[in-house]
Design a protein around this motif. Sequence first.
Motif, PDB file in Angstrom:
ATOM      1  N   PRO A 193       0.851  -1.225  -0.184  1.00 41.96           N
ATOM      2  CA  PRO A 193       0.020  -0.130  -0.162  1.00 41.96           C
ATOM      3  C   PRO A 193       0.367   1.215  -0.115  1.00 41.96           C
ATOM      4  O   PRO A 193       0.642   1.819  -0.384  1.00 41.96           O
ATOM      5  CB  PRO A 193      -0.938  -0.162   1.324  1.00 41.96           C
ATOM      6  N   LYS A 194       1.980   1.466   0.714  1.00 40.25           N
ATOM      7  CA  LYS A 194       3.106   2.180   0.805  1.00 40.25           C
ATOM      8  C   LYS A 194       3.164   2.692  -0.793  1.00 40.25           C
ATOM      9  O   LYS A 194       3.596   3.576  -0.856  1.00 40.25           O
ATOM     10  CB  LYS A 194       3.949   2.230   1.697  1.00 40.25           C
ATOM     11  N   THR A 195       3.821   1.869  -1.831  1.00 40.63           N
ATOM     12  CA  THR A 195       5.301   2.080  -2.848  1.00 40.63           C
ATOM     13  C   THR A 195       3.578   1.434  -3.676  1.00 40.63           C
ATOM     14  O   THR A 195       3.893   2.258  -4.684  1.00 40.63           O
ATOM     15  CB  THR A 195       5.666   1.608  -2.874  1.00 40.63           C
ATOM     16  N   GLY A 196       2.264   1.125  -4.142  1.00 42.71           N
ATOM     17  CA  GLY A 196       1.366   1.245  -5.260  1.00 42.71           C
ATOM     18  C   GLY A 196       1.792  -0.488  -5.571  1.00 42.71           C
ATOM     19  O   GLY A 196       1.558  -0.506  -6.672  1.00 42.71           O
ATOM     20  N   THR A 198      11.677  -5.412   1.323  1.00 45.25           N
ATOM     21  CA  THR A 198      11.551  -4.329   2.390  1.00 45.25           C
ATOM     22  C   THR A 198      10.668  -4.531   3.204  1.00 45.25           C
ATOM     23  O   THR A 198      10.658  -5.289   4.003  1.00 45.25           O
ATOM     24  CB  THR A 198      10.660  -3.388   1.314  1.00 45.25           C
ATOM     25  N   ASP A 199      11.230  -3.570   4.460  1.00 40.30           N
ATOM     26  CA  ASP A 199      10.307  -3.645   5.677  1.00 40.30           C
ATOM     27  C   ASP A 199       8.887  -3.715   6.015  1.00 40.30           C
ATOM     28  O   ASP A 199       7.967  -2.847   6.795  1.00 40.30           O
ATOM     29  CB  ASP A 199      10.914  -2.447   6.756  1.00 40.30           C
ATOM     30  N   ASP A 200       8.500  -2.347   4.887  1.00 37.26           N
ATOM     31  CA  ASP A 200       6.800  -2.095   4.247  1.00 37.26           C
ATOM     32  C   ASP A 200       5.639  -3.916   4.237  1.00 37.26           C
ATOM     33  O   ASP A 200       6.470  -4.421   3.682  1.00 37.26           O
ATOM     34  CB  ASP A 200       6.761  -1.760   3.144  1.00 37.26           C
ATOM     35  N   PRO A 201       4.635  -3.082   4.438  1.00 36.74           N
ATOM     36  CA  PRO A 201       4.149  -4.294   5.211  1.00 36.74           C
ATOM     37  C   PRO A 201       3.305  -4.678   3.826  1.00 36.74           C
ATOM     38  O   PRO A 201       3.010  -3.388   3.104  1.00 36.74           O
ATOM     39  CB  PRO A 201       2.945  -4.169   6.500  1.00 36.74           C
ATOM     40  N   PHE A 202       2.489  -6.106   3.557  1.00 40.43           N
ATOM     41  CA  PHE A 202       1.871  -5.833   2.301  1.00 40.43           C
ATOM     42  C   PHE A 202       0.207  -6.199   2.645  1.00 40.43           C
ATOM     43  O   PHE A 202       0.434  -7.095   3.921  1.00 40.43           O
ATOM     44  CB  PHE A 202       2.536  -7.302   1.409  1.00 40.43           C
ATOM     45  N   SER A 203      -0.713  -6.302   1.746  1.00 43.62           N
ATOM     46  CA  SER A 203      -1.884  -6.778   1.964  1.00 43.62           C
ATOM     47  C   SER A 203      -1.453  -8.372   1.160  1.00 43.62           C
ATOM     48  O   SER A 203      -0.683  -8.448  -0.239  1.00 43.62           O
ATOM     49  CB  SER A 203      -3.155  -6.403   1.468  1.00 43.62           C
ATOM     50  N   LEU A 204      -2.895  -9.304   0.932  1.00 39.65           N
ATOM     51  CA  LEU A 204      -2.731 -10.589   0.644  1.00 39.65           C
ATOM     52  C   LEU A 204      -4.196 -10.621   0.037  1.00 39.65           C
ATOM     53  O   LEU A 204      -4.809 -11.169   1.201  1.00 39.65           O
ATOM     54  CB  LEU A 204      -1.533 -11.714   1.706  1.00 39.65           C
ATOM     55  N   GLU A 205      -4.793 -10.704  -0.953  1.00 41.00           N
ATOM     56  CA  GLU A 205      -6.080 -11.004  -1.097  1.00 41.00           C
ATOM     57  C   GLU A 205      -5.887 -11.775  -2.550  1.00 41.00           C
ATOM     58  O   GLU A 205      -5.384 -12.573  -3.326  1.00 41.00           O
ATOM     59  CB  GLU A 205      -6.101  -9.776  -2.072  1.00 41.00           C
ATOM     60  N   ILE A 206      -7.028 -12.930  -1.749  1.00 48.20           N
ATOM     61  CA  ILE A 206      -7.267 -14.476  -2.405  1.00 48.20           C
ATOM     62  C   ILE A 206      -8.265 -14.306  -3.365  1.00 48.20           C
ATOM     63  O   ILE A 206      -9.435 -14.357  -2.365  1.00 48.20           O
ATOM     64  CB  ILE A 206      -7.313 -15.620  -1.464  1.00 48.20           C
ATOM     65  N   ARG A 207      -8.732 -14.707  -4.043  1.00 44.68           N
ATOM     66  CA  ARG A 207     -10.059 -14.558  -4.808  1.00 44.68           C
ATOM     67  C   ARG A 207     -10.200 -15.621  -5.682  1.00 44.68           C
ATOM     68  O   ARG A 207      -9.465 -15.966  -6.574  1.00 44.68           O
ATOM     69  CB  ARG A 207      -9.653 -13.326  -5.860  1.00 44.68           C
ATOM     70  N   GLN A 222      -3.720  -8.247   6.177  1.00 45.77           N
ATOM     71  CA  GLN A 222      -2.614  -7.346   6.071  1.00 45.77           C
ATOM     72  C   GLN A 222      -1.998  -7.677   6.866  1.00 45.77           C
ATOM     73  O   GLN A 222      -1.792  -8.596   7.943  1.00 45.77           O
ATOM     74  CB  GLN A 222      -3.993  -6.102   6.849  1.00 45.77           C
ATOM     75  N   GLY A 223      -1.230  -6.877   6.528  1.00 44.64           N
ATOM     76  CA  GLY A 223      -0.281  -6.719   7.768  1.00 44.64           C
ATOM     77  C   GLY A 223       1.193  -8.559   6.868  1.00 44.64           C
ATOM     78  O   GLY A 223       1.903  -8.073   8.178  1.00 44.64           O
TER      79      GLY A 223
END
Length: 449
Positions: free
Chosen positions: A182-185, A209-218, A228-229
């Motif tokens: 979410p931070k970098t897009g 990276t130290d940035d957290p990611f989201s994970l979407e499962i569709r 999240q996280g």
Amino acid sequence: MKIKIYFIMLFLGFLLGCKKKEELIEFSPKPEPEPPGLTKSQEFLKGLEVTGATRIVYDSVSRSYMVSFPDNFTAKEADVKLALQPDVFLIDSLGNLSADTLIRYSYIGKAPLTFGLRAKQRYEHFFNVYFNFTGTPDIELLEKVIPVNARAIKIPIRFNARVGSIPQAPGEAGVLVKFTNPKTGFSTQAQIGDFETLIGFENSNLFITDDPFSLEIRVYNQTPVVFQGIRFTRDKPIGNIIPTYKFTFAHNDTIKIAGGFYLPQEKYKMTFSNDLMTNPVSVQMQFVDSNWIYSNKIPSTLSEGSYLMSVYESERLISNAHIYITENAGKLIETIWQGDINMATERNTNRVVIARGSEFYAKVLPMEYGTSQTNFDVNKLARLRLQSADNTVDLVPQLVVYNWSVALAKFSLGKYKVPNNLSPGLYAVTGIFTDGTQTKPYWCRIGVR
């Protein structure tokens, strides 16, 4: 003009939609008897029932049933009941005919069910059964920290309930998995059919990276699940010689290793060793970027021969490879292995230890290539000389032809048997050709037990 094109496309879409609808034969969970004029599929199977299903749709084009379950369906197995035509039988897992008409199938997150039917005096017919839900799947994230390297990652999730087969419908690729920073897009996604194996994502180096990611499962036809996280940690890097087919190297050749993720602050080296050497010889490698390291120097002290090349990050082993150093490639042993013949397209980097009376394979260069029309000559293969301080024995090859489907070619291999009376121990291996030419020793001795 654009408006006219829009309406033409809309009209064509409507016609195609109608056509697709006509191709689908829909059954209730308990299908009625079929009308006269049976299709080929229906000559074998009247229909099927699945306990607890709310809807069953048959697609005659793909010979597939799509079974829909309600959200409150929690059984781990689906009971598939077949309504067979007279004198039609189910083909069991051994290829035999069975009078059974009930199949219990663990469908959650598994491949669609495939079963075959056979009629007396008639050929076989195969069907697929897909399992589907429409609500929100119950998916559990087991870990929020995921190791990643350049090859792939394994997504630590578990399907608990309200998840059908993967894929859940004909023509679908699988489950869509999407990671987003979410931070970098930055986001990357993949269609996944098997969560038990490693999965590759484009630009996966941006996971580090130290940035957290989201994970979407569709999942097809269901509400997406988002976690999240998510954070990534650097897994053990990998290293492959590029190009992968290259086996022989001259002393002035550059050896390129690809994979990663490599770090500029780390020290990389490769070592050369074989069973004739007292100590390995090492050379430093240069960092290019997260995907590449290389060395443009092979030590001149290394004589022509077969070597195990090992790549290290600091003192941690990244990978092994078998290479041959020569200024003029001639006759040589490329690989020796025991077990699966499909290892013929790889180069074994493990010591082979063989029981007396057992068989093993060897690929000795140059090889004889051909097609299904080629009469391969066993005399072009090498005898293998096994030699220890006390014993010497020559093993005669048995011709084996390997079908290399990827390259649309065949080539010959030698299969060898260790004598029952050969003394246990370690044996150096060389190849002896019919013209008397002898190869250099293979990089490691074979163990006989």
